[in-house]
Design a protein around this motif. Structure first.
Motif, short mmCIF file in Angstrom:
data_model
loop_
_atom_site.label_atom_id
_atom_site.label_comp_id
_atom_site.label_asym_id
_atom_site.label_seq_id
_atom_site.Cartn_x
_atom_site.Cartn_y
_atom_site.Cartn_z
N GLU A 132 5.00 8.93 4.64
CA GLU A 132 6.03 8.18 3.93
C GLU A 132 7.21 7.83 4.84
N ALA A 133 7.61 8.80 5.66
CA ALA A 133 8.73 8.56 6.57
C ALA A 133 8.40 7.47 7.59
N ILE A 134 7.18 7.54 8.12
CA ILE A 134 6.75 6.52 9.10
C ILE A 134 6.76 5.14 8.45
N LEU A 135 6.18 5.06 7.25
CA LEU A 135 6.08 3.75 6.59
C LEU A 135 7.46 3.24 6.17
N GLY A 136 8.34 4.15 5.77
CA GLY A 136 9.70 3.75 5.43
C GLY A 136 10.39 3.11 6.63
N ASP A 137 10.27 3.76 7.77
CA ASP A 137 10.86 3.20 8.99
C ASP A 137 10.20 1.89 9.38
N ALA A 138 8.88 1.80 9.14
CA ALA A 138 8.16 0.57 9.49
C ALA A 138 8.66 -0.61 8.65
N VAL A 139 8.89 -0.36 7.36
CA VAL A 139 9.39 -1.43 6.48
C VAL A 139 10.79 -1.86 6.96
N GLU A 140 11.60 -0.86 7.29
CA GLU A 140 12.96 -1.16 7.75
C GLU A 140 12.95 -1.98 9.05
N ALA A 141 11.97 -1.67 9.93
CA ALA A 141 11.89 -2.37 11.21
C ALA A 141 11.15 -3.70 11.11
N GLY A 142 10.70 -4.06 9.90
CA GLY A 142 9.99 -5.33 9.74
C GLY A 142 8.54 -5.29 10.18
N LEU A 143 8.01 -4.10 10.42
CA LEU A 143 6.61 -3.98 10.83
C LEU A 143 5.67 -3.95 9.64
N ALA A 144 6.20 -3.68 8.45
CA ALA A 144 5.39 -3.63 7.25
C ALA A 144 6.17 -4.23 6.10
N ALA A 145 5.45 -4.90 5.17
CA ALA A 145 6.11 -5.50 4.01
C ALA A 145 6.08 -4.54 2.83
N ASP A 146 4.98 -3.84 2.67
CA ASP A 146 4.81 -2.94 1.54
C ASP A 146 3.66 -1.99 1.86
N ALA A 147 3.57 -0.89 1.10
CA ALA A 147 2.49 0.05 1.35
C ALA A 147 2.14 0.79 0.06
N ALA A 148 0.85 1.12 -0.08
CA ALA A 148 0.39 1.95 -1.20
C ALA A 148 -0.16 3.25 -0.63
N ILE A 149 0.45 4.36 -1.01
CA ILE A 149 -0.02 5.66 -0.54
C ILE A 149 -0.92 6.28 -1.60
N ALA A 150 -2.07 6.77 -1.19
CA ALA A 150 -3.01 7.39 -2.13
C ALA A 150 -2.40 8.64 -2.73
N GLY A 151 -2.41 8.73 -4.06
CA GLY A 151 -1.84 9.89 -4.73
C GLY A 151 -2.90 10.88 -5.19
N SER A 152 -4.16 10.55 -4.96
CA SER A 152 -5.25 11.43 -5.40
C SER A 152 -6.47 11.12 -4.55
N PRO A 153 -7.45 12.05 -4.55
CA PRO A 153 -8.68 11.76 -3.81
C PRO A 153 -9.35 10.46 -4.27
N ALA A 154 -9.29 10.18 -5.58
CA ALA A 154 -9.91 8.96 -6.09
C ALA A 154 -9.20 7.73 -5.52
N GLN A 155 -7.88 7.78 -5.46
CA GLN A 155 -7.14 6.65 -4.88
C GLN A 155 -7.46 6.50 -3.39
N ARG A 156 -7.62 7.63 -2.72
CA ARG A 156 -7.98 7.57 -1.31
C ARG A 156 -9.33 6.85 -1.14
N THR A 157 -10.30 7.24 -1.97
CA THR A 157 -11.61 6.60 -1.90
C THR A 157 -11.49 5.09 -2.14
N ALA A 158 -10.63 4.72 -3.08
CA ALA A 158 -10.46 3.29 -3.39
C ALA A 158 -9.86 2.53 -2.21
#
Lengths: 468, 468
Positions: free
Chosen positions: B299-325
C-alpha cells in the motif's frame, strides 16, 4: 620456434613477449608452489584482437596455450607443464571496465580486471558485485569465470556461473565469439556461456564478460561464534536462515587448529573469545543503507543459539575495524597454513546433512594412514563445502608428502561414497584431472571428451588440465 | 518399419506404442494448432530404462525421435514433422517424485511430473518450487527443463536453469548419463547439466532432475495497478525493487487490448478498476508465514507511486479469491487471445531501459505493414520480456497470416538492432529455428552445430528444432 616467437611479437609487440627466465618466473610457478613448469614464452596481449591473433598463430603452429589470470589458482590449472613448449597467455594487461549500467544491473569488463577493482567499480554506482575470495586483491575475473570460482558469498548469491550473463571468448582457432549480452532471458539455443564457465581454459580464452550487479549492502552485522561441533554449526545455520532470511550473507566454519595457525602466524591477529572452542563460525548479515536492526537481529539469533546449546559464546563486531579483524581470522587461514609448512589441500562438498558425521569419521581413517596429522578444517558450511586441509605432523613434512596419495585417496573415496564432490570450487586443474575422471562414470567422461574434441580438436587449449 | 515397431513394443509393451490416428491425434498437433505433423508411432515408456531402450532401438534403426512432455510448447518444438517417419517419445507416464529433502532444499523427480504436482509435493514439506506458468496444470518439468521455461517467478527466482542442480539424460545412442547430483557446488568438469537445459530435446532426452526448493512463501500482497505508460511501469518496478527488496516476486505488465480480450472471453472476469487505462501492472510481494506487513508495504509503495504519477489507481486483493481474480486477468490473456482469432506471437527481451521506447516505436512500423493490427502486449516487464502478440484486424485473420512474415521480420530486426533476444523464454522450436540462426553470428551458429554434432552425430534427436 623462432618463427612462432616472431609471429607472437608481431601480434602483441616485442615488449609483451617474455622469454627471459627472470621475466617468466612469476608466470610459470603456481601460488601454492607445487607446480613449477617452463614456458616457450609468456605473451601479454592488450586487447581481444591481440588475443585472437596470438591464439590463431599458436593454432597454425600447433603450439599449446595456457591461459592465465592472476595466477592464484590452487590446482595448478594456470601454469605450463615442464616441457617448455607451451605458451602462457596472460590476460593481465586487459583490465578495462567497458561499461557499467546500474539500472539494468550489469557491468561489462575485460577478463583481466582484478576482482577487487570490479568491487570498486560496482560500489562507484552504488551496486554490489558479490563474489568475494581471499585472493580478491590479485585474482582476475577471467580466472574466476574460467574456474567458476566460489568464495564466501555463494550462500546468498551463488557461484560465479550464477553471476554471469554473457561472455566474449577467443576460440581455439582464433575466431572471436561475441556473446556479450546482458539479457536476463534469452532462449535462442544452447547455453554457450555456461559451457565456457568452469572449463578452465580448455575450450577457449575468455576475454570479456557481462556480469550481474546487485543492490549495495553497506550495512553489516558480523559475529565470530564458538560452537561445540559441526552438527551445532549446521543447526545454527538453519536457525539463521529461518530468522534472517535473505539478509544472511556469510556462514563460514573453522576448526581450532585453523584458528591457532592464524593466531601464530598472522601479525596482529587475536582471539576474540577467551575460552577455546573446537569449532568457530563467522556469520554475517548484510543489508541496504536504509535497513536498521541487523545487529539486533544477529544478537537475538545468537542469544537463542546459546540458550539452545548451539553456541558457547560469540563476539559481535562493534566497528568496521572489529569486523575486519573477525574476517581476518577466516581469510588468513590459507596464508597461515602456508607459513606453517607442508599442506595437503582438499576442497570437498557433501550433502549438508552428512557433513558433521563425515568430518568426524574422517579423522581416525587418516590417523591410521599417518599418525599425528593435523586436519585444518574450514570453509563454506552453508554450501556443504569444506576445505579439508591436512597439515603435516610437527616436523613431518616429508612424511606428509610421502603419504599424500593415500591420504587423498581415502578422502576422495569417502566423498564419492557420500555422493559429494572432490572439487567444490577450486576446479580440477592439473592436480585433480586424473582423480576427477576416475570418480566419474565412463558416460560422463565420454561426454566431456566429446565436448573438448568438438571445440578444440587439436587439443591445444590448456592440455592436461581438467581432462587427463 | 514393422521391425522398429516390434522393437518398440518389446521395449515398452504393446499398450504403450500408439499408432492409430485417434490415439496419436493429441500428440502430433501443438497447443497453438499451428504445427500438425504425423508420427510413425507415439511411444510412452514408463521408466528411464525403457526410455533408454526406445532411444537405442531408434538409434540402431536410424529413426528420428521427438521428445514430448505436456505438449504445451508455443514454438512447435514438441511435435513431429509431416513425414510420418518420426517417433514421438512421450514422457507422460513417468510421473514419480523420487525424493524430497527439505533440509537440503532439493526434490528429485521424473521428467513427466506435471508442474502443478511438483508445487504440491514441495508444499507438502513446507517448501516452494517457484516456477509458475499459465500452463502449469499440464506442462511437465521435463519440458520446462528442455525449453528452459520462464514464467512469472523469474524476477525473484530465475529461469528454469537456475532452479536445477542435476539431471538424468538418455543420450542419443541410448546410454544413460546419471548426473542426479544435488550439490550446490561441484567444479569437476564441464557443466553438462546446463548444456541440456534449453536444448529442446536435440541433444538427448531428460528423464529425471534434482531441483532446488526454497522457503515457502504463503503470505501474499497482490495488486492490479493502472499505469499510464510502459515507462511508468519500469519506474514503478524500480520503486518496488528498492522498497520491497527480496519480497518482490511478481511484476507483470499488460496493455488495455490484452485486458479487453480477457474481459470479453473469460467467464467471470471483471475489471477491478473502473477508469480504463492504457497499461496495467500485476505486482505481488510474497513472504514467509511469520512475515507480517506485506499489505502495508505494498500500500505504501502504491501510494507513493500514485503521488509520483507512476500509477493512476490500484486494486489490492483483500482475500485469496480476489487474488485469484487479479491473477486471472494476467494468466487468461493467452487463452482469450486464442478465442479471439488469429494471433501472431512474439516473445522478445530488450534491455529494460529501452523497453518503453521500443514498444512505442514498433506500433507505427507494424501499422504500415498491415493497417488495423491490434498489438496485444503483455509479459514479464521485470525481466525485460514482452509477449508482443499481434491480433488480426477485426475480420482480418487471412490478412494477418499473409502479412505474418513481414510483421515478424520487422519486429525481429528491431529487437536485434536493440541487442535483444527474439525468444526470451519460449525457445526456438520449429517456428523460430531459421530466424534464430539468422540473427546469430556465423561463429555462434558454428559453435552450436559443433555441439549438436558432438552429441548427436546422426542427427536423430528432434531434427529441425532449434537448429534449421
Amino acid at each position: 620456434m623462432t618463427d612462432i616467437l616472431d609471429r607472437l611479437r608481431s601480434a602483441v609487440g616485442d615488449a609483451h613477449v617474455l622469454t627471459a627466465d627472470a621475466e617468466v618466473a612469476a608466470f610459470v610457478v603456481d601460488w601454492t608452489g607445487t607446480y613449477a613448469g617452463r614456458a616457450l614464452a609468456v605473451v601479454r596481449p592488450g586487447s581481444t584482437a591481440e588475443v585472437a591473433d596470438v591464439v590463431a598463430a599458436c593454432h597454425e603452429a600447433g603450439v599449446a596455450i595456457v591461459p592465465q589470470g592472476g595466477n592464484t589458482g590452487l590446482v595448478g590449472g594456470g601454469v605450463p607443464d615442464p616441457s617448455g613448449e607451451e605458451v602462457v597467455l596472460s590476460l593481465g594487461r586487459m583490465r578495462s571496465v567497458r561499461d557499467v549500467d546500474p539500472v539494468a544491473g550489469t557491468i561489462t569488463v575485460d577478463a583481466g580486471v582484478v576482482l577487487a577493482d570490479l568491487h570498486t567499480a560496482a560500489e562507484a554506482v552504488d551496486r554490489l558485485f558479490p563474489m568475494s575470495l581471499g585472493s580478491e586483491g590479485s585474482c582476475t575475473i577471467g580466472g574466476n569465470l574460467a574456474t567458476n570460482a566460489g568464495g564466501t558469498a555463494v550462500l546468498r548469491y551463488g557461484m560465479t556461473r550464477e553471476l554471469v550473463l554473457g561472455l566474449e571468448v577467443v576460440l581455439p582457432d582464433g575466431r572471436v565469439w561475441d556473446g556479450l549480452r546482458g539479457l536476463r532471458k534469452d532462449n535462442t539455443g544452447y547455453d554457450l556461456t555456461q559451457l565456457f564457465v568452469g572449463s578452465e581454459g580448455t575450450l577457449g580464452v575468455i576475454t570479456g564478460a557481462v556480469l550481474r550487479l546487485f543492490p549495495a549492502t553497506p550495512r553489516h552485522a558480523t559475529a565470530w561464534v564458538a560452537v561445540p561441533s559441526v552438527d551445532a554449526a549446521v543447526s545454527l545455520l538453519g536457525l539463521a536462515q529461518s530468522r534472517a532470511g535473505a539478509h544472511l550473507s556469510t556462514f563460514e566454519i573453522a576448526n581450532r587448529q585453523a584458528v591457532d595457525l592464524v593466531l601464530a602466524h598472522l601479525p596482529g591477529a587475536s582471539d576474540p573469545i577467551s575460552e577455546p572452542s573446537d569449532w568457530y563460525v563467522l556469520v554475517e548479515l548484510a543489508g541496504a543503507a536504509t535497513e536498521d536492526g541487523l545487529d539486533d537481529a544477529l544478537e537475538a539469533i545468537l542469544g537463542d543459539a546459546v540458550e539452545a546449546g548451539l553456541a558457547a559464546d560469540a563476539a559481535i563486531a562493534g566497528s568496521p575495524a572489529q569486523r575486519t579483524a573477525l574476517w581476518a581470522l577466516r581469510e588468513g587461514i590459507s596464508e597461515a597454513q602456508k607459513v606453517e609448512g607442508a599442506t595437503l589441500k582438499h576442497d570437498v562438498t557433501l550433502p549438508i546433512a552428512s557433513l558433521a558425521t563425515w568430518a568426524a569419521d574422517m579423522v581416525p581413517v587418516l590417523e591410521e594412514v599417518l599418525p599425528g596429522i593435523r586436519p585444518v578444517t574450514y570453509g563454506h558450511v552453508g554450501d556443504g563445502n569444506l576445505h579439508y586441509n591436512i597439515s603435516a605432523p610437527v616436523g613431518g613434512d616429508d612424511a606428509l608428502l610421502a603419504a599424500a596419495p593415500d591420504l587423498s585417496r581415502a578422502i576422495y573415496d569417502s566423498v564419492a561414497a557420500g555422493r559429494g564432490s572432490i572439487s567444490a570450487e577450486h576446479g580440477l586443474g592439473r592436480s585433480k584431472a586424473v582423480a576427477g575422471s576416475s570418480y566419474k562414470s565412463g558416460v560422463e567422461v565420454d561426454l566431456m571428451r566429446a565436448l573438448k574434441h568438438a571445440l578444440d580438436p587439436r587439443g591445444l587449449m590448456n592440455p592436461g588440465v581438467l581432462l587427463p
